[in-house]
Scaffold this motif. Structure first.
Motif, PDB file in Angstrom:
ATOM      1  N   SER A  47       0.811  -1.224   0.000  1.00  0.00           N
ATOM      2  CA  SER A  47       0.000   0.000   0.000  1.00  0.00           C
ATOM      3  C   SER A  47       0.843   1.272   0.000  1.00  0.00           C
ATOM      4  CB  SER A  47      -0.977   0.008   1.169  1.00  0.00           C
ATOM      5  OG  SER A  47      -0.283  -0.018   2.400  1.00  0.00           O
ATOM      6  N   PHE A  48       2.085   1.180   0.438  1.00  0.00           N
ATOM      7  CA  PHE A  48       2.964   2.346   0.440  1.00  0.00           C
ATOM      8  C   PHE A  48       3.240   2.859  -0.974  1.00  0.00           C
ATOM      9  CE2 PHE A  48       5.920  -1.098  -0.237  1.00  0.00           C
ATOM     10  CZ  PHE A  48       6.852  -0.554  -1.117  1.00  0.00           C
ATOM     11  N   LEU A  49       2.960   2.032  -1.983  1.00  0.00           N
ATOM     12  CA  LEU A  49       3.191   2.434  -3.372  1.00  0.00           C
ATOM     13  C   LEU A  49       2.162   3.446  -3.873  1.00  0.00           C
ATOM     14  CD1 LEU A  49       4.082  -1.060  -4.893  1.00  0.00           C
ATOM     15  CD2 LEU A  49       5.661   0.845  -4.512  1.00  0.00           C
ATOM     16  N   MET A  50       1.051   3.585  -3.162  1.00  0.00           N
ATOM     17  CA  MET A  50      -0.006   4.520  -3.566  1.00  0.00           C
ATOM     18  C   MET A  50      -0.081   5.681  -2.577  1.00  0.00           C
ATOM     19  SD  MET A  50      -3.055   1.912  -4.709  1.00  0.00           S
ATOM     20  CE  MET A  50      -4.171   3.254  -5.116  1.00  0.00           C
ATOM     21  N   ASP A  51      -0.420   6.869  -3.079  1.00  0.00           N
ATOM     22  CA  ASP A  51      -0.530   8.058  -2.230  1.00  0.00           C
ATOM     23  C   ASP A  51      -1.772   8.046  -1.348  1.00  0.00           C
ATOM     24  OD1 ASP A  51       1.768   9.037  -3.385  1.00  0.00           O
ATOM     25  OD2 ASP A  51       0.716  10.339  -4.791  1.00  0.00           O
ATOM     26  N   ALA A  52      -2.879   7.516  -1.853  1.00  0.00           N
ATOM     27  CA  ALA A  52      -4.142   7.574  -1.116  1.00  0.00           C
ATOM     28  C   ALA A  52      -4.863   6.224  -1.201  1.00  0.00           C
ATOM     29  CB  ALA A  52      -5.007   8.696  -1.666  1.00  0.00           C
ATOM     30  N   PRO A  53      -4.274   5.184  -0.612  1.00  0.00           N
ATOM     31  CA  PRO A  53      -4.869   3.852  -0.774  1.00  0.00           C
ATOM     32  C   PRO A  53      -6.274   3.720  -0.201  1.00  0.00           C
ATOM     33  CG  PRO A  53      -3.118   3.800   0.873  1.00  0.00           C
ATOM     34  CD  PRO A  53      -3.077   5.151   0.224  1.00  0.00           C
ATOM     35  N   ASP A  54      -6.629   4.552   0.786  1.00  0.00           N
ATOM     36  CA  ASP A  54      -7.958   4.457   1.398  1.00  0.00           C
ATOM     37  C   ASP A  54      -9.067   5.026   0.519  1.00  0.00           C
ATOM     38  OD1 ASP A  54      -6.721   3.326   3.589  1.00  0.00           O
ATOM     39  OD2 ASP A  54      -6.604   5.213   4.693  1.00  0.00           O
ATOM     40  N   GLU A  55      -8.697   5.746  -0.547  1.00  0.00           N
ATOM     41  CA  GLU A  55      -9.692   6.417  -1.392  1.00  0.00           C
ATOM     42  C   GLU A  55      -9.974   5.687  -2.704  1.00  0.00           C
ATOM     43  OE1 GLU A  55      -8.537  10.517  -1.944  1.00  0.00           O
ATOM     44  OE2 GLU A  55      -7.765  10.626   0.096  1.00  0.00           O
ATOM     45  N   TYR A  56      -9.387   4.529  -2.917  1.00  0.00           N
ATOM     46  CA  TYR A  56      -9.460   3.880  -4.226  1.00  0.00           C
ATOM     47  C   TYR A  56     -10.875   3.468  -4.630  1.00  0.00           C
ATOM     48  CZ  TYR A  56     -10.089  -0.799  -2.274  1.00  0.00           C
ATOM     49  OH  TYR A  56     -10.600  -1.890  -1.633  1.00  0.00           O
ATOM     50  N   LYS A  57     -11.721   3.088  -3.665  1.00  0.00           N
ATOM     51  CA  LYS A  57     -13.034   2.513  -4.000  1.00  0.00           C
ATOM     52  C   LYS A  57     -13.893   3.433  -4.858  1.00  0.00           C
ATOM     53  CE  LYS A  57     -13.399  -0.899  -0.389  1.00  0.00           C
ATOM     54  NZ  LYS A  57     -14.201  -1.536   0.608  1.00  0.00           N
ATOM     55  N   SER A  58     -13.822   4.716  -4.623  1.00  0.00           N
ATOM     56  CA  SER A  58     -14.646   5.637  -5.411  1.00  0.00           C
ATOM     57  C   SER A  58     -14.028   5.961  -6.766  1.00  0.00           C
ATOM     58  CB  SER A  58     -14.908   6.922  -4.624  1.00  0.00           C
ATOM     59  OG  SER A  58     -13.692   7.555  -4.297  1.00  0.00           O
ATOM     60  N   HIS A  59     -12.878   5.367  -7.061  1.00  0.00           N
ATOM     61  CA  HIS A  59     -12.191   5.630  -8.333  1.00  0.00           C
ATOM     62  C   HIS A  59     -11.901   4.345  -9.111  1.00  0.00           C
ATOM     63  CE1 HIS A  59     -11.705   9.775  -7.066  1.00  0.00           C
ATOM     64  NE2 HIS A  59     -11.313   9.308  -5.901  1.00  0.00           N
ATOM     65  N   MET A  60     -12.656   3.292  -8.820  1.00  0.00           N
ATOM     66  CA  MET A  60     -12.454   2.017  -9.508  1.00  0.00           C
ATOM     67  C   MET A  60     -12.965   2.118 -10.947  1.00  0.00           C
ATOM     68  SD  MET A  60     -11.107  -0.349  -7.484  1.00  0.00           S
ATOM     69  CE  MET A  60     -11.650  -1.866  -8.222  1.00  0.00           C
ATOM     70  N   ASN A  61     -12.196   1.617 -11.875  1.00  0.00           N
ATOM     71  CA  ASN A  61     -12.598   1.565 -13.271  1.00  0.00           C
ATOM     72  C   ASN A  61     -13.042   0.154 -13.618  1.00  0.00           C
ATOM     73  OD1 ASN A  61     -12.086   4.226 -14.144  1.00  0.00           O
ATOM     74  ND2 ASN A  61      -9.901   3.792 -14.227  1.00  0.00           N
ATOM     75  N   PRO A  62     -14.257  -0.008 -14.146  1.00  0.00           N
ATOM     76  CA  PRO A  62     -14.643  -1.343 -14.616  1.00  0.00           C
ATOM     77  C   PRO A  62     -13.706  -1.764 -15.755  1.00  0.00           C
ATOM     78  CG  PRO A  62     -16.542   0.151 -14.522  1.00  0.00           C
ATOM     79  CD  PRO A  62     -15.305   0.983 -14.312  1.00  0.00           C
ATOM     80  N   GLU A  63     -13.373  -3.032 -15.790  1.00  0.00           N
ATOM     81  CA  GLU A  63     -12.457  -3.533 -16.821  1.00  0.00           C
ATOM     82  C   GLU A  63     -13.002  -3.217 -18.206  1.00  0.00           C
ATOM     83  OE1 GLU A  63      -9.677  -7.432 -17.249  1.00  0.00           O
ATOM     84  OE2 GLU A  63     -11.744  -7.778 -16.677  1.00  0.00           O
ATOM     85  N   GLY A  64     -12.178  -2.580 -19.011  1.00  0.00           N
ATOM     86  CA  GLY A  64     -12.543  -2.243 -20.377  1.00  0.00           C
ATOM     87  C   GLY A  64     -13.252  -0.916 -20.531  1.00  0.00           C
ATOM     88  N   LYS A  65     -13.557  -0.224 -19.437  1.00  0.00           N
ATOM     89  CA  LYS A  65     -14.261   1.056 -19.520  1.00  0.00           C
ATOM     90  C   LYS A  65     -13.305   2.179 -19.158  1.00  0.00           C
ATOM     91  CE  LYS A  65     -18.366   3.525 -18.008  1.00  0.00           C
ATOM     92  NZ  LYS A  65     -19.588   3.468 -17.204  1.00  0.00           N
ATOM     93  N   LEU A  66     -13.298   3.218 -19.980  1.00  0.00           N
ATOM     94  CA  LEU A  66     -12.472   4.382 -19.704  1.00  0.00           C
ATOM     95  C   LEU A  66     -13.315   5.430 -18.983  1.00  0.00           C
ATOM     96  CD1 LEU A  66      -9.947   6.131 -19.919  1.00  0.00           C
ATOM     97  CD2 LEU A  66     -10.735   6.823 -22.191  1.00  0.00           C
ATOM     98  N   VAL A  67     -12.908   5.758 -17.775  1.00  0.00           N
ATOM     99  CA  VAL A  67     -13.530   6.842 -17.009  1.00  0.00           C
ATOM    100  C   VAL A  67     -12.409   7.868 -16.799  1.00  0.00           C
ATOM    101  CG1 VAL A  67     -14.749   7.483 -14.895  1.00  0.00           C
ATOM    102  CG2 VAL A  67     -15.080   5.186 -15.888  1.00  0.00           C
TER     103      VAL A  67
END
Length: 180
Positions: A47-67
């Protein structure tokens, strides 16, 4: 070692090389990085590799979809950089296995590192909630019901076993080379 033993070990080694080079190489693609976000964000090892690991859920991209907004968030918070680092490590391990004929000691070390990598990957079953079917109304959810991500992770049990076999084989080849 019988001829069939040698063929089987070679098949395991080649299979691991193909998987490691392919999957590691794909880590440069944003869709692959998007797919590993829950694992990296929830891992005590990564998790240290990401700046904001606790915030990822609201930024998930469905596979194959560009958001685009999610892609920008991931770019800003280290998702893709983390994926590049992980990919480079995985490709390096695959290349180390390729050295078995010339430098079996390097291949043995690579195999040992793959055992460790598999341990980290399997830890995602404990650390990543997305590894299990969510409770969305069906009675079949949580443990032992693996989600798509969980089914992907559990396969590392095979990778761990194959790496242990190739590690022993490469170590034997190195020792044989030393005594010759």
């Amino acid at each position: 070692m019988s001829r069939m033993d040698s063929v089987a070990v070679t098949m395991a080694r080649v299979g691991m090389i193909i998987v490691l080079l392919w999957i590691g190489g794909l880590k440069i693609a944003p869709y692959e990085a998007d797919g590993i976000v829950p694992f990296v964000a929830n891992s005590p090892f990564m998790s240290f590799l990401m700046d904001a690991p606790d915030e990822y859920k609201s930024h998930m991209n469905p596979e194959g979809k560009l958001v685009p907004e999610n892609r920008a968030w991931h770019t800003q918070h280290g998702t893709y950089t983390a994926s590049y680092i992980i990919g480079a490590v995985i490709v390096t391990l695959g290349l180390m296995l390729c050295l078995h004929p010339l430098l079996p000691q390097v291949a043995a070390i690579g195999s040992a590192l793959i055992v460790g990598m598999s341990f980290v990957t399997l830890s995602f079953l404990i650390t990543t909630p997305e590894s299990w079917v969510p409770a969305l109304g069906d009675i079949e959810h949580g443990f032992p019901y693996l989600s798509g991500r969980g089914r992907l992770v559990i396969k590392d049990v095979i990778m761990m076993g194959a790496a242990a076999v190739t590690m022993v084989d490469s170590a034997k080849a190195y020792l044989k080379k030393q005594h010759a």
